[in-house]
Write a protein that holds these residues in place. Structure first.
Motif, short mmCIF file in Angstrom:
data_model
loop_
_atom_site.label_atom_id
_atom_site.label_comp_id
_atom_site.label_asym_id
_atom_site.label_seq_id
_atom_site.Cartn_x
_atom_site.Cartn_y
_atom_site.Cartn_z
N TYR A 1 0.61 -1.76 -0.14
CA TYR A 1 0.28 -0.14 0.09
C TYR A 1 0.90 1.34 0.02
CZ TYR A 1 -3.88 -3.34 0.71
OH TYR A 1 -4.55 -3.58 0.14
N ARG A 2 2.44 1.83 0.13
CA ARG A 2 3.20 2.45 0.01
C ARG A 2 3.49 2.79 -1.50
NH1 ARG A 2 9.30 2.08 1.51
NH2 ARG A 2 8.70 1.11 -1.01
N SER A 3 3.80 1.71 -2.25
CA SER A 3 4.15 1.82 -2.82
C SER A 3 3.65 2.68 -4.23
CB SER A 3 3.98 0.57 -3.86
OG SER A 3 3.32 -0.78 -3.90
N PRO A 4 3.16 3.26 -5.26
CA PRO A 4 2.92 4.50 -5.70
C PRO A 4 1.52 3.01 -6.69
CG PRO A 4 4.50 4.12 -6.78
CD PRO A 4 4.74 4.01 -5.40
N SER A 5 0.53 3.49 -6.97
CA SER A 5 -0.66 2.20 -7.89
C SER A 5 -0.80 2.72 -9.63
CB SER A 5 -1.99 2.45 -6.97
OG SER A 5 -2.29 3.27 -7.06
N GLY A 6 0.05 3.43 -9.83
CA GLY A 6 0.12 4.11 -11.33
C GLY A 6 0.00 3.21 -12.44
N GLU A 7 0.39 2.27 -11.79
CA GLU A 7 0.56 0.70 -12.83
C GLU A 7 0.99 -0.59 -12.65
OE1 GLU A 7 5.29 0.61 -14.30
OE2 GLU A 7 4.47 2.77 -14.42
N PRO A 8 0.37 -1.30 -12.93
CA PRO A 8 -0.27 -2.62 -12.01
C PRO A 8 1.32 -3.21 -12.57
CG PRO A 8 -0.44 -2.61 -15.11
CD PRO A 8 -0.80 -0.84 -14.40
N GLU A 9 1.10 -3.83 -11.02
CA GLU A 9 2.89 -4.76 -10.37
C GLU A 9 2.93 -5.55 -11.21
OE1 GLU A 9 2.41 -5.23 -6.34
OE2 GLU A 9 4.48 -6.24 -6.39
N ARG A 10 4.36 -6.08 -11.84
CA ARG A 10 4.77 -7.09 -12.48
C ARG A 10 4.94 -8.61 -11.80
NH1 ARG A 10 9.45 -5.14 -15.88
NH2 ARG A 10 10.06 -4.00 -14.04
N LEU A 11 3.98 -9.20 -12.05
CA LEU A 11 4.42 -10.63 -10.99
C LEU A 11 5.67 -11.24 -11.21
CD1 LEU A 11 2.87 -12.35 -9.39
CD2 LEU A 11 2.00 -13.61 -11.12
N TYR A 12 6.32 -11.13 -13.04
CA TYR A 12 8.07 -11.77 -13.14
C TYR A 12 8.34 -10.32 -14.18
CZ TYR A 12 5.62 -15.97 -12.78
OH TYR A 12 5.21 -17.31 -12.16
N ALA A 13 9.49 -10.52 -13.42
CA ALA A 13 10.67 -9.55 -14.88
C ALA A 13 11.98 -9.93 -14.11
CB ALA A 13 10.66 -7.57 -13.55
N THR A 14 13.06 -9.63 -15.38
CA THR A 14 14.48 -10.14 -15.29
C THR A 14 15.25 -8.68 -15.00
OG1 THR A 14 14.09 -9.78 -17.85
CG2 THR A 14 14.26 -11.83 -17.32
N ASP A 15 14.29 -7.63 -14.79
CA ASP A 15 15.50 -6.20 -14.93
C ASP A 15 15.53 -5.42 -13.68
OD1 ASP A 15 12.82 -5.85 -15.14
OD2 ASP A 15 12.63 -3.78 -16.29
N TYR A 16 15.73 -6.41 -12.72
CA TYR A 16 15.23 -6.06 -11.07
C TYR A 16 16.58 -6.61 -10.21
CZ TYR A 16 14.85 -11.01 -10.07
OH TYR A 16 15.09 -12.59 -9.78
N ARG A 17 17.06 -5.90 -9.39
CA ARG A 17 18.69 -6.18 -9.12
C ARG A 17 17.49 -6.19 -7.60
NH1 ARG A 17 23.68 -4.81 -10.64
NH2 ARG A 17 25.44 -4.95 -8.80
N PRO A 18 18.56 -7.51 -7.02
CA PRO A 18 17.93 -7.45 -5.01
C PRO A 18 18.15 -6.46 -4.26
CG PRO A 18 18.81 -9.70 -5.95
CD PRO A 18 18.82 -9.13 -7.66
N ARG A 19 17.97 -5.98 -3.39
CA ARG A 19 18.28 -4.84 -2.66
C ARG A 19 18.34 -5.56 -1.13
NH1 ARG A 19 15.23 1.00 -4.14
NH2 ARG A 19 17.33 1.46 -2.94
N HIS A 20 18.74 -4.72 -0.04
CA HIS A 20 19.45 -4.67 1.08
C HIS A 20 19.36 -5.89 1.76
CE1 HIS A 20 16.85 -1.45 0.97
NE2 HIS A 20 15.69 -0.97 0.44
N TRP A 21 20.91 -6.46 1.12
CA TRP A 21 20.81 -7.77 1.31
C TRP A 21 21.39 -7.96 3.20
CZ3 TRP A 21 21.64 -11.91 -2.02
CH2 TRP A 21 21.68 -11.64 -2.74
N MET B 1 14.16 -7.39 0.02
CA MET B 1 14.81 -6.83 -1.11
C MET B 1 14.64 -6.64 -2.72
SD MET B 1 16.61 -10.97 -0.27
CE MET B 1 18.14 -10.21 -0.93
N GLU B 2 13.23 -6.20 -2.69
CA GLU B 2 12.09 -5.89 -4.02
C GLU B 2 12.25 -6.66 -5.21
OE1 GLU B 2 13.26 -1.76 -3.64
OE2 GLU B 2 13.20 -1.14 -2.17
N VAL B 3 12.16 -8.30 -4.72
CA VAL B 3 11.92 -8.78 -5.95
C VAL B 3 11.19 -9.18 -6.39
CG1 VAL B 3 12.39 -11.47 -5.89
CG2 VAL B 3 14.17 -10.48 -5.04
N PRO B 4 10.42 -8.99 -7.81
CA PRO B 4 8.78 -9.27 -8.04
C PRO B 4 8.32 -10.98 -7.62
CG PRO B 4 9.94 -8.80 -10.04
CD PRO B 4 11.35 -8.92 -9.05
N LEU B 5 6.98 -10.31 -7.03
CA LEU B 5 6.66 -11.84 -5.99
C LEU B 5 6.58 -13.02 -7.25
CD1 LEU B 5 4.61 -12.01 -3.79
CD2 LEU B 5 2.88 -11.33 -4.76
#
Lengths: 257, 131
Positions: A119-139, A172-176
């Protein structure tokens, strides 16, 4: 009749486990003890085999590009497996009540944080279930909580996917979808780290394991096929609802009700 | 070699080359084959048990201990076959980890190769610590 009931139970656990990336152990242990009146250790031994079957079923039918992030899975699994080994060694020293309360708190935090992120993230565009252009964060945070997931897995005899999915997705902000597939890969490894202990003790019973594993394998394959047609919001809602349900159950058990 | 035999060999070579080039497909194939084999063994043993007149009761007999499987030849009992199927399913995650290291080594991603080896060793340790 009993055989068919075990297959159906396994299929339901496998389908849910595959869709939510949980492995299914959190459904199997209560079902086997409450519905089939099996001893706890037999239920846990069967559940661990079921978690491996879910992981294998998912891996068998995953479409290209929708599989686990193996690199992320193995990096997290270094601390998760270590936590699982440590947890299984400590299992006898921790009281069941304390364990249940810790379990509940971890689950509430995971569910709450997943909701907060949604609910914090902006809801302008639908969230993607899969993606390849992500980078895991907060290791550092991801690795710390993954080791906790391993410890819980070792203590409770489950795959720990109910912690791994929220950690990868919310922290880690990885797509669901990727988090779910990666968790399905990881839970098989985590379960394998403790299942041989149960096997050696004689807690793996073929009469229980075979129908359950057959059901789990079929259910997980069906579950992963249906995942592509599901919306992120549905998967997230089911995950959060399940986390809170489990948290309440464990908290009640922890306070002795 | 006959034409049919050569064709089969070529197909096999192509299959192996494709599997080595595509880790995702390799993992899926391995999982499907090993799981199918494990489940087939479990069901075969289960049917053998029922045919022998054993009643279906829960929780039933224990799976055969691992050390008993390594003993000299013994009659192929139903529990042995079921246990073999279960063990095949249980070692699948170990096989998947072993396969995961191949692309890392081929791409010279040494850090990930070492990480995979560490996970593999942790799993082996847990297998032996449980005995």
């Amino acid at each position: 009749m009993l055989f068919a009931a075990l297959i159906a139970t396994g299929a339901a656990a496998g389908a849910l486990g595959a869709v939510l990336g949980l492995g299914g152990g959190v459904f199997l242990v209560p079902a086997l003890t409450l519905l089939f009146h099996l001893p706890m250790h037999t239920a846990v031994g069967t559940s661990l085999v079921g978690v491996i079957a879910t992981s294998a079923g998912v891996a068998s039918v995953t479409a290209p590009g929708r599989g686990a992030d193996v690199r992320l899975a193995l990096r997290l699994e270094v601390v998760t497996a270590a936590g699982a080994i440590l947890g299984s060694l400590l299992a006898g020293a921790v009281s069941h009540q304390a364990l249940s309360v810790v379990f509940a708190l971890v689950v509430f935090v995971a569910g709450g944080y997943t909701l907060y992120k949604a609910y914090r993230s902006p809801s302008g565009e639908p969230e993607r279930l899969y993606a390849t252009d992500y980078r895991p964060r907060h290791w550092p945070a991801g690795l710390s909580i993954a080791s906790l997931a391993g410890g819980v897995s070792g203590l409770l005899g489950v795959g720990g996917g109910f912690i791994k999915v929220p950690v990868m997705y919310a922290v880690m902000e990885v797509p669901l979808g990727v988090a779910t597939a990666t968790s399905n890969f990881m839970v098989g490894i985590t379960a394998a780290a403790s299942v041989f202990v149960y096997y050696g003790r004689g807690d793996v019973r073929p009469m229980v394991v075979i129908p359950t594993a057959l059901g789990v394998f079929a259910g997980s394959m069906l579950g992963v096929k249906s995942l592509a047609r599901l919306r992120v919001a549905w998967v997230r809602t089911a995950l959060v609802a399940l986390l809170f349900f489990l948290g309440i159950q464990m908290l009640l058990r922890g306070v002795g009700r | 070699m006959s034409g049919g035999g050569r064709s089969l060999l070529e197909r096999l070579r192509t299959e192996v080359a494709e599997l080595l080039a595509d880790p995702e497909r390799r993992m899926a194939r391995l999982s499907l084959l090993a799981s199918a084999g494990a489940l087939a063994l479990m069901v075969t043993g289960f049917v053998m048990l029922l045919v022998s007149g054993e009643p279906y009761q829960l929780p039933g007999a224990r799976a055969l201990p691992l050390h008993a499987m390594l003993h000299p030849p013994r009659p192929a009992l139903a529990v042995d076959v079921m246990s073999l199927g279960i063990v095949l399913l249980l070692v699948l995650p170990v096989l998947r980890i072993m396969i995961s290291v191949i692309p890392f080594v081929r791409q010279r991603h040494w850090f990930d190769a070492v990480v995979t080896l560490v996970v593999f060793l942790e799993l082996v340790f847990s297998m032996f610590s449980g005995k």
